[in-house]
Design an enzyme around this catalytic site. Structure first.
Site, PDB file in Angstrom:
ATOM      1  N   ASN A  70      11.003  -1.335  -7.442  1.00 37.57           N
ATOM      2  CA  ASN A  70      11.084  -2.051  -8.811  1.00 37.57           C
ATOM      3  C   ASN A  70       9.619  -1.733  -9.347  1.00 37.57           C
ATOM      4  OD1 ASN A  70      12.726  -3.721 -10.676  1.00 37.57           O
ATOM      5  ND2 ASN A  70      10.937  -4.983 -10.354  1.00 37.57           N
ATOM      6  N   GLU A  71       9.573  -1.400 -10.619  1.00 38.46           N
ATOM      7  CA  GLU A  71       8.484  -1.475 -11.499  1.00 38.46           C
ATOM      8  C   GLU A  71       7.221  -1.062 -10.826  1.00 38.46           C
ATOM      9  OE1 GLU A  71       8.227  -4.933 -13.914  1.00 38.46           O
ATOM     10  OE2 GLU A  71       9.644  -4.110 -15.027  1.00 38.46           O
ATOM     11  N   CYS A 110      -6.213   4.234   1.485  1.00 36.03           N
ATOM     12  CA  CYS A 110      -6.101   5.011   0.070  1.00 36.03           C
ATOM     13  C   CYS A 110      -7.269   5.506  -0.306  1.00 36.03           C
ATOM     14  CB  CYS A 110      -5.615   3.690  -1.001  1.00 36.03           C
ATOM     15  SG  CYS A 110      -3.836   3.324  -0.767  1.00 36.03           S
ATOM     16  N   GLU A 139      11.195 -17.378 -11.468  1.00 33.70           N
ATOM     17  CA  GLU A 139      12.020 -17.140 -12.723  1.00 33.70           C
ATOM     18  C   GLU A 139      13.346 -17.909 -12.967  1.00 33.70           C
ATOM     19  OE1 GLU A 139      12.177 -12.750 -11.508  1.00 33.70           O
ATOM     20  OE2 GLU A 139      10.647 -12.455 -13.086  1.00 33.70           O
ATOM     21  N   CYS A 159      -7.251   0.223  -0.318  1.00 32.73           N
ATOM     22  CA  CYS A 159      -7.769  -0.226   1.251  1.00 32.73           C
ATOM     23  C   CYS A 159      -8.378   1.287   1.647  1.00 32.73           C
ATOM     24  CB  CYS A 159      -6.509  -0.419   1.681  1.00 32.73           C
ATOM     25  SG  CYS A 159      -5.194   1.098   2.250  1.00 32.73           S
ATOM     26  N   CYS A 175       0.845  -1.139  -0.003  1.00 33.25           N
ATOM     27  CA  CYS A 175       0.141   0.069  -0.128  1.00 33.25           C
ATOM     28  C   CYS A 175       0.799   1.253  -0.002  1.00 33.25           C
ATOM     29  CB  CYS A 175      -1.059  -0.178   1.234  1.00 33.25           C
ATOM     30  SG  CYS A 175      -1.766   1.562   1.431  1.00 33.25           S
ATOM     31  N   CYS A 192      -3.802   0.570  -4.787  1.00 30.55           N
ATOM     32  CA  CYS A 192      -4.432   0.035  -3.697  1.00 30.55           C
ATOM     33  C   CYS A 192      -5.834   0.627  -3.298  1.00 30.55           C
ATOM     34  CB  CYS A 192      -3.260   0.170  -2.504  1.00 30.55           C
ATOM     35  SG  CYS A 192      -4.070  -0.407  -0.940  1.00 30.55           S
ATOM     36  N   HIS A 195      13.978 -18.005 -16.468  1.00 29.54           N
ATOM     37  CA  HIS A 195      14.131 -16.892 -17.186  1.00 29.54           C
ATOM     38  C   HIS A 195      15.474 -16.575 -17.955  1.00 29.54           C
ATOM     39  CE1 HIS A 195      14.031 -12.487 -17.955  1.00 29.54           C
ATOM     40  NE2 HIS A 195      12.763 -12.335 -17.896  1.00 29.54           N
ATOM     41  N   GLU A 235      16.594  -3.115 -17.844  1.00 30.25           N
ATOM     42  CA  GLU A 235      16.615  -4.670 -17.901  1.00 30.25           C
ATOM     43  C   GLU A 235      16.140  -4.851 -19.266  1.00 30.25           C
ATOM     44  OE1 GLU A 235      13.536  -6.520 -15.479  1.00 30.25           O
ATOM     45  OE2 GLU A 235      13.979  -5.298 -13.789  1.00 30.25           O
TER      46      GLU A 235
HETATM   47  C1  GLA Z   1      10.514  -7.296 -14.618  1.00 31.78           C
HETATM   48  C2  GLA Z   1      11.013  -7.200 -13.297  1.00 31.78           C
HETATM   49  C3  GLA Z   1      12.124  -8.352 -13.079  1.00 31.78           C
HETATM   50  C4  GLA Z   1      11.715  -9.459 -13.724  1.00 31.78           C
HETATM   51  C5  GLA Z   1      11.678  -9.317 -15.157  1.00 31.78           C
HETATM   52  C6  GLA Z   1      11.474 -10.634 -16.103  1.00 31.78           C
HETATM   53  O1  GLA Z   1      10.977  -6.579 -15.570  1.00 31.78           O
HETATM   54  O2  GLA Z   1      11.364  -5.903 -12.954  1.00 31.78           O
HETATM   55  O3  GLA Z   1      12.094  -8.323 -11.625  1.00 31.78           O
HETATM   56  O4  GLA Z   1      10.678 -10.007 -13.249  1.00 31.78           O
HETATM   57  O5  GLA Z   1      10.422  -8.492 -15.308  1.00 31.78           O
HETATM   58  O6  GLA Z   1      11.185 -10.492 -17.080  1.00 31.78           O
HETATM   59 ZN    ZN Z   2      -3.649   1.359   0.465  1.00 29.54          ZN
END
Ligand code: GLA
Ligand code: ZN
Length: 679
Positions: A153-154, A164, A358, A161, A119, A159, A361, A310
């Protein structure tokens, strides 16, 4: 010299490195560094999902392993891109503070599981993030090996909740002041939706309000603002420890859940994760879409280098088909990022784990554990090549052409009912304008409505349905000073709360700019076709006799503009399909329909030649693409890439020198999948 990462005079090469998964395997951690050096890697992103290893119990930090990793990398000439771990919280936190767990749009709180599901409002989560980020910053922000913060990350999702929901109401109060203003802006008198109290306003739950478009739009904006605010909170303790250490967060291209342009100020450098589906269909088309995505990401900070944070050295395991990259594609696709302005080629992932989601991957190092694989050798060869391209680090990507591709406009178009219901075709229309420019080797930015138009000579604004504050004035000023504008059907329809303009389209003061008055728009069935008959004035604008038309035909009447082409059939026969208006010193085109590809090719060829937008007067064979980066001394580096499997050759308009070999060239022979950098 790399402009943002001032201590790094090279392009970055490396990837996501997860030593926290291998703490029971010291020999593997040793081997990693040996292999990284062999692969020509100089930067690793460390600690992205390492919270459980960094703080195994509440308040008890374990930095010993990370000290060792960062030191070891540094001693071996490898920089660290250090992550904050907020992308996945540890189990103890989920157990003790359930409020950190996200509530989905179905209203259910998710249990401790997966990742990317915190959240962003929870004061507990923010405090825990502040504490760990502060501890990381105190320990590592001055480390000579650490060159960049990788924030979370990404970021993504939303959320729902109670915290929010309450924050959303506060956000609305700030925006509208009174319920009366909000009710008007959202047109809630429709279906008796008038909100009598703030408490009754909720986000668009799965079983909730989906018909008040102003609400959905504001919710999307709130989610973006809340995420940006969360990122700001993450960054604050890092900057306190070392204001000079830059920050980035890895984005996802055309991901629709966030307006990435709002991250411009909180990010020192833009980075993103690139996963095209190579070898599915025509790679030359995939390359075009990928370039367009690079261009969108770069244009958040126009002209500045970005980072490809990435990419996959081989098979991406979450796609419907985990197809391997064919030999040579790795180099070609990686160098495409560099061609479009990236200062890095980073991978997900350095090494395949033994377990988890992964484990299959693609990675630089597989389960074999050595460098004796095709995958590794391709990475190693690329590493060598990137070393020879250090001169490009920090070089700019300068565009004189731009296309407006605005996320809020995209949201509004998707929400409105009408046109082609399922997909109104916004990104497809953007691509129609992008493709011919890209194919001619013209550098293009993909900007949003808030971006500056300074420095551009040609701006296309396809399907500019929603006029956000200030855009109409900006466009008028641009044309007045001599800029060339290209508009299409379904433009100037609503203001930024999705209320239509009254008194004729395009509204918002754009009618005078277009020199056209729109009346209705016709949505064609998939099999329907019309055509455009080009008038003599249109032929002077570089067009051929006739083009096919499909999907949409807008019905409009000239009000000052000159007609260049007319509809050839149906009850709209003879009405304008393409017009041009003189406005100030500029020219304003309006394409009333969706044309076949050849139209955009011919139309832009003439504009590009009138405005001399090509970096080099060279006719590019199909699938051969040209990009230009500007070096520190403002000279150009021309990058030619061949996305065909066969060799092609082309005559250069002047003698150019290879950046890598120093060889002088008058004719360019490019092998299949080949790339050259010419000065
Ligand atoms: C995303 C994530 C990574 C991984 C890749 C796999 O971009 O940021 O942690 O999971 O996908 O393609
Ligand atoms: Zn929330």
């Amino acid at each position: 010299m790399n402009a943002t990462l001032t201590r790094v005079p090279h392009l970055l090469h490396g990837g996501d490195y997860n030593p926290d998964q291998w703490l029971r395997y010291p020999e593997i951690l040793e081997k990693d560094v040996e292999l990284m050096k062999k692969a020509g890697c100089n930067a690793m992103s460390v600690g992205i999902f390492a919270w459980a290893a960094l703080e195994p119990e509440e308040g008890k930090y374990e930095f010993g392993w990370l000290d060792q990793v960062i030191d070891r990398l540094y001693q071996n000439g490898i920089y660290t891109v250090l992550a904050t771990p907020s992308g996945a919280r540890p189990g103890w936190m989920a157990a003790k503070y359930p409020e950190v767990l996200r509530v989905n749009a179905d209203g259910r709180r998710i249990p401790f599981s997966a990742r990317h599901n915190h959240c962003p409002t929870s004061p507990v989560y923010r405090e825990k993030v502040r504490l760990i980020n502060t501890a990381l910053a105190r320990r590592y922000a001055g480390h000579p090996g650490v060159i960049l913060w990788h924030i979370s990350n990404e970021y993504g999702g939303a959320c729902y909740c109670p915290l929010c929901r309450e924050a959303f109401r506060e956000w609305l109060k700030k925006k509208y002041g009174t319920l009366d203003e909000l009710n008007h802006a959202w047109w809630t008198a429709f279906w008796s939706k008038t909100y009598p109290s703030w408490d009754l306003i909720d986000p668009p739950f799965d079983n909730g309000e989906r018909g008040v478009h102003g609400l959905t739009l504001d919710w999307m904006r709130f989610v973006t603002d809340q995420t940006v605010d969360f990122m700001k909170a993450e960054v604050a303790p890092l900057k306190e420890a070392n204001p000079a250490l830059p920050v980035t967060t890895n984005m996802m291209g055309f991901y629709p859940g966030l307006n990435y342009f709002k991250f411009r100020d909180v990010s020192d450098v833009i980075s993103w994760d690139n996963y095209p589906s190579w070898h599915e269909g025509d790679d030359r088309e995939t390359a075009l879409s990928t370039a367009m995505t690079h261009d969108l990401m770069r244009s958040i900070k126009p002209g500045k280098p970005f980072l490809m944070m990435e990419s996959c050295p081989s098979a991406v395991n979450w796609k419907p088909y985990a197809k391997l990259k064919r030999p040579g594609m790795h180099e070609l696709a990686s160098l495409q990022a560099v061609a479009r302005g990236s200062d890095s080629v980073q991978y997900f992932q350095w090494r395949k784990g033994r377990g988890g989601f992964e484990k299959f991957h693609g990675a630089v190092v597989g389960h074999l554990g050595t460098g004796d694989t095709r995958e590794f050798r391709e990475v190693e060869a690329l590493g060598k090549r990137l070393k020879g391209l250090s001169k490009l680090a920090g070089s700019r990507f300068v565009s004189r052409a731009a296309i407006i591709c605005d996320t809020e406009n995209r949201w509004a178009l998707q929400e409105m009912r009408g046109l082609i219901q399922e997909d109104k075709g916004y990104l497809a229309e953007v691509r129609r304008h992008y493709a011919p420019l890209f194919r001619m080797g013209v550098n293009v930015d993909l900007i949003d409505e808030e971006s500056s138009l300074e420095g551009y000579e040609l701006v296309a604004a396809p399907m500019l349905y929603m006029l956000r504050a200030g855009i109409a004035e900006k466009l008028r000023a641009f044309a007045e000073k001599g800029g060339t504008l290209v508009f299409t059907y379904w433009s100037g329809i609503v203001n930024d709360t999705d209320l239509t303009f009254l008194g004729g389209f395009p509204g918002g003061g754009l009618q005078e700019l277009f020199g056209v008055r729109m009346e209705e728009i016709d949505t064609l069935y998939p099999a329907d076709r019309n055509g455009a008959e080009v008038l003599p004035a249109g032929k002077e604008a570089g067009l051929q006799d006739r083009y096919e038309i499909r999907d949409y035909t807008e019905i409009s009447h000239p009000a000052g503009a000159e007609v260049l082409a007319v509809y050839e059939s149906d009850f709209i026969r003879g009405l304008p399909a393409l017009t041009v208006n003189r406005f100030g010193k500029g020219r304003v085109y309006y394409a009333a329909a969706v044309f076949e590809d050849g139209f955009y090719r011919d139309f832009y060829r003439k504009l590009v030649s009138d405005l001399s937008l090509r970096p080099l007067e060279v006719d590019l064979p199909e699938g051969v693409y040209l990009s230009e980066r500007r070096l520190e001394d403002n000279t150009s580096c021309y990058i030619f890439q061949n996305f065909n499997t066969e060799e092609v050759s082309l005559a250069l308009p002047k003698t150019l020198t290879s950046l890598e070999t120093g060889e002088s060239l008058e004719t360019l022979v490019l092998p299949g999948y080949g790339t050259v950098f010419l000065l």
